[in-house]
Design an enzyme around this catalytic site. Structure first.
Site, short mmCIF file in Angstrom:
data_model
loop_
_atom_site.label_atom_id
_atom_site.label_comp_id
_atom_site.label_asym_id
_atom_site.label_seq_id
_atom_site.Cartn_x
_atom_site.Cartn_y
_atom_site.Cartn_z
CG HIS A 283 36.99 -35.83 -3.89
ND1 HIS A 283 38.54 -36.99 -3.89
CD2 HIS A 283 37.32 -35.81 -5.27
CE1 HIS A 283 38.18 -37.59 -4.93
NE2 HIS A 283 37.31 -36.26 -5.73
CD GLU A 284 33.51 -33.21 -5.94
OE1 GLU A 284 34.40 -32.76 -6.54
OE2 GLU A 284 33.21 -34.30 -5.39
CG HIS B 195 38.38 -32.65 -8.94
ND1 HIS B 195 38.75 -33.97 -9.30
CD2 HIS B 195 37.71 -33.56 -8.31
CE1 HIS B 195 39.10 -35.02 -9.17
NE2 HIS B 195 37.66 -34.85 -8.02
CD GLU C 279 38.07 -38.04 -9.43
OE1 GLU C 279 37.58 -37.67 -8.43
OE2 GLU C 279 37.44 -37.63 -10.17
#
Ligand SMILES: [Zn+2]
Length: 629
Positions: free
Chosen positions: A484-485, A488, A507
């Site tokens: 997830h990170e 980004h 997000e």
């Protein structure tokens, strides 16, 4: 004398007048003191007037002239208030003795400033202060408005960049005649040439930025601090074009400032790190917070030698010993990014390393792809962003499936990181690369942050904060959060939201992509992937349903500002709607609604062609800001 913050206030003001003047580069020079819990030093801002204000047209001048005349008439009957917050800062310079005020006058002045700041906070929109505006300020000087709170600003000065040796080459046609006005123009022209250097000369540019940042001051600038802002002006300077383009601010943070948190790590050692939203870095350094103010930075940070300093920076900095017990760390970035993405963490963390050199080599060999598989399709495309040394144009960077990475953790969590996190990073980075292509950033530090960290992870350029709570959950929790990170880096950082209320843009994509990255990282079969993703979708659907039923409808909207999304006032100031609502940080509705939107799109057109269109989107918009319309 500062106004107390109103904890009931919902909206976060962005005060900087970015429509008139932009910070192009910051140089931070800071000392971290754990005894007093203060970061102290100076920051040099390299500024550029926004092009429409660089040359004032004759009609504008007439308009200014007219307004000035009118104001002068008005002022004849109104006592002139000159705002001075720090008499001591000014008294050291005889030039400003004229501004020394009697005790009574000083009180009046403070009150006046305080009132104005209150007013601005209430509306959240800075009243427009351009070259013509004289209404609030009491004179016609141009104001540089920076986002700033909880900082003690000690001194602000103009930097005499013309004294830097070798700087003559940036003066081109300008002739120095010794007249002070010419000298000011010359300094500004030097900065203009310096910030406009082509991307391939970034090393030279940083070299001269550094020299300029160390040049002597050439006159203090007047300033005042409000609840959310620092306003700087120079007597008699009425336009952003004439305003000094190199400004040095001496300041220190306050222990209670909310940009950074002073705490202890899991081994009981002191540490400090940036918290990110809602107020970002304005209590760490005065800056232009609106995301449109894309800038680069260099930072030198000193701390006691048993501390490591981690930061958003393209280089994997190593400590340099300065004197007995003190070390310095230097980081830089060449890709212009919002000041809110700057991240720093200082603590007694240790680097978690591979068992031996050979495993590291094996791990990397496993993830370097044969060149035939590499994504060369976009080679000919021109980047849409402002010029910088972009990795999408760099053939070596485009081949890099796994960027260099380091892991830092408190001593007591080293073993756990070695067992799971360390192996997962190259797998997840490689999965991200095969999904989206070139990594936008050149390297990655992963830090296990202290237990007071309020979420599972936070992504910043070159650094990811991970909560210790992802470590015991086995590979799955740690891997999905890492994915997830990592997502980004593309969605949220390389492609930022121009309006912070549209957080679903980063997000939603990161939540959608974490499943795809993680499935690829585990090398699952098609059926296993499908099963895992269906299960996750179900769990997220339940979470979304609960949240939609149990939270205010207003907070659930993906585009809270609707058609006016991305709009700012004339000066560039705006508010982040609900930006300070405490319950918002616990809400996932934006993640989840965005996720379901993207998931349904992917199901309609098929995952493969959907991912291909995402890669196209990345190549078109990386290095830029987007709105969801
Ligand atoms: Zn590019």
């Amino acid at each position: 004398m500062e106004t107390q913050l109103d904890p009931m206030k919902d909206d976060l003001p962005l005060m900087a007048n970015t429509n008139y003047i932009l910070v192009k580069h910051y140089i931070l020079d800071l000392d971290v003191d754990f005894q007093s819990e203060v970061i102290e030093g100076n920051i040099v801002l390299f500024l550029e007037a926004v092009s429409q204000y660089r040359k004032t047209s004759s009609t504008d001048k007439e308009c200014c002239q007219l307004q000035l005349e009118e104001t002068c008439k008005e002022r004849a009957s109104v006592p002139c208030h000159i705002p001075v917050t720090s008499v001591s800062a000014c008294s050291s310079n005889p030039e400003y003795n004229d501004f020394a005020l009697s005790g009574k006058g000083e009180e009046d002045t403070f009150e006046k400033i305080g009132n104005r700041s209150n007013k601005e906070q209430t509306s959240g929109i800075s009243s427009s202060k351009d070259c013509c505006d004289t209404e609030d300020h009491g004179n016609e000087d141009f104001l540089l408005v920076l986002d700033c709170c909880d900082l003690s600003v000690l001194r602000v000065e103009e930097v005499d960049v013309a004294t830097v040796s070798g700087i003559e080459k940036f003066t081109k046609s300008a002739k120095l005649t010794g007249v002070s006005k010419d000298l000011e123009n010359l300094r500004n022209q030097i900065i203009h040439e310096l910030v406009s250097l082509p991307a391939d000369r970034w090393k030279e540019q940083h070299y001269y930025f550094t020299l300029c940042s160390q040049a002597p001051g050439c006159g203090q600038l007047l300033f005042t601090t409000g609840t959310w802002s620092l306003e700087i002006w120079k007597s008699g300077i009425q336009t952003p074009t004439d305003f000094p383009h190199a400004v040095r601010i001496w300041y220190k943070t306050k222990p209670e400032g909310r940009s950074i948190t002073w705490t202890s790590d899991q081994s009981g050692r002191p540490c400090v790190y940036t918290m990110g939203s809602p107020i970002n870095n304005r209590a760490l350094f005065p800056c232009q917070e609106p995301p449109v103010a894309l800038s680069t930075w260099q930072a030198s940070v000193r701390a006691a030698e048993d501390f490591v300093v981690l930061m958003s920076g393209e280089n994997s900095a190593e400590q340099v010993q300065l004197q007995e017990g003190i070390s310095s760390w230097y980081y830089y970035v060449t890709m212009p990014m919002p000041a809110s993405t700057f991240t720093i963490a200082v603590g007694c963390w240790l680097e978690v390393k591979q068992q031996s050199f050979t495993t590291a080599v094996q791990a990397n060999a496993e993830f370097s792809l044969p060149s035939s598989q590499v994504d060369f399709r976009w080679c000919g495309e021109i980047c849409g962003h402002v010029e910088y040394p972009c990795r999408f144009k760099n053939p070596a960077a485009r081949l890099q499936a796994v960027i260099p990475y380091r892991v830092f953790a408190p001593w007591c969590l080293m073993e756990r990181c070695k067992e799971c996190l360390l192996q997962l990073i190259p797998q997840c980075l490689s999965a991200a690369y095969t999904t989206l292509g070139t990594h936008p950033f050149s390297r990655l530090d992963v830090l296990i942050v202290p237990s007071n960290f309020s979420s599972l992870g936070m992504a910043s350029p070159h650094i990811i904060f991970l909560s210790q709570s992802v470590l015991p959950g086995g590979n799955h929790l740690c891997g999905t959060r890492l994915c997830h990170e990592i997502a980004h880096a593309w969605f949220g950082l390389a492609i930022g939201a121009r309006d912070w209320t549209e957080e679903w843009l980063s997000e939603g994509f990161a939540t959608f992509l974490e499943d795809i990255f993680w499935a690829r990282a585990q090398k699952l079969s098609q059926d296993e992937v499908k099963g895992q993703q269906e299960l996750k979708a179900l769990l997220r659907w339940r979470r979304l349903r609960d949240e939609v039923q149990n939270s205010e409808e207003e907070l659930q909207v993906l585009r809270p500002k609707k058609e006016s999304t991305g709009e700012v006032s004339e000066s560039g100031a705006s508010v982040v709607k609900h930006g300070l609502r405490a319950e918002k940080i616990f809400m996932q509705v934006h993640y989840l609604k965005g996720y379901f939107l993207l998931r349904s799109l992917a199901r309609i057109i098929g995952e493969a062609s959907y991912l291909a269109s995402l890669r196209k989107f990345i190549h078109k918009f990386h290095g830029q800001l987007v709105l969801s319309q």
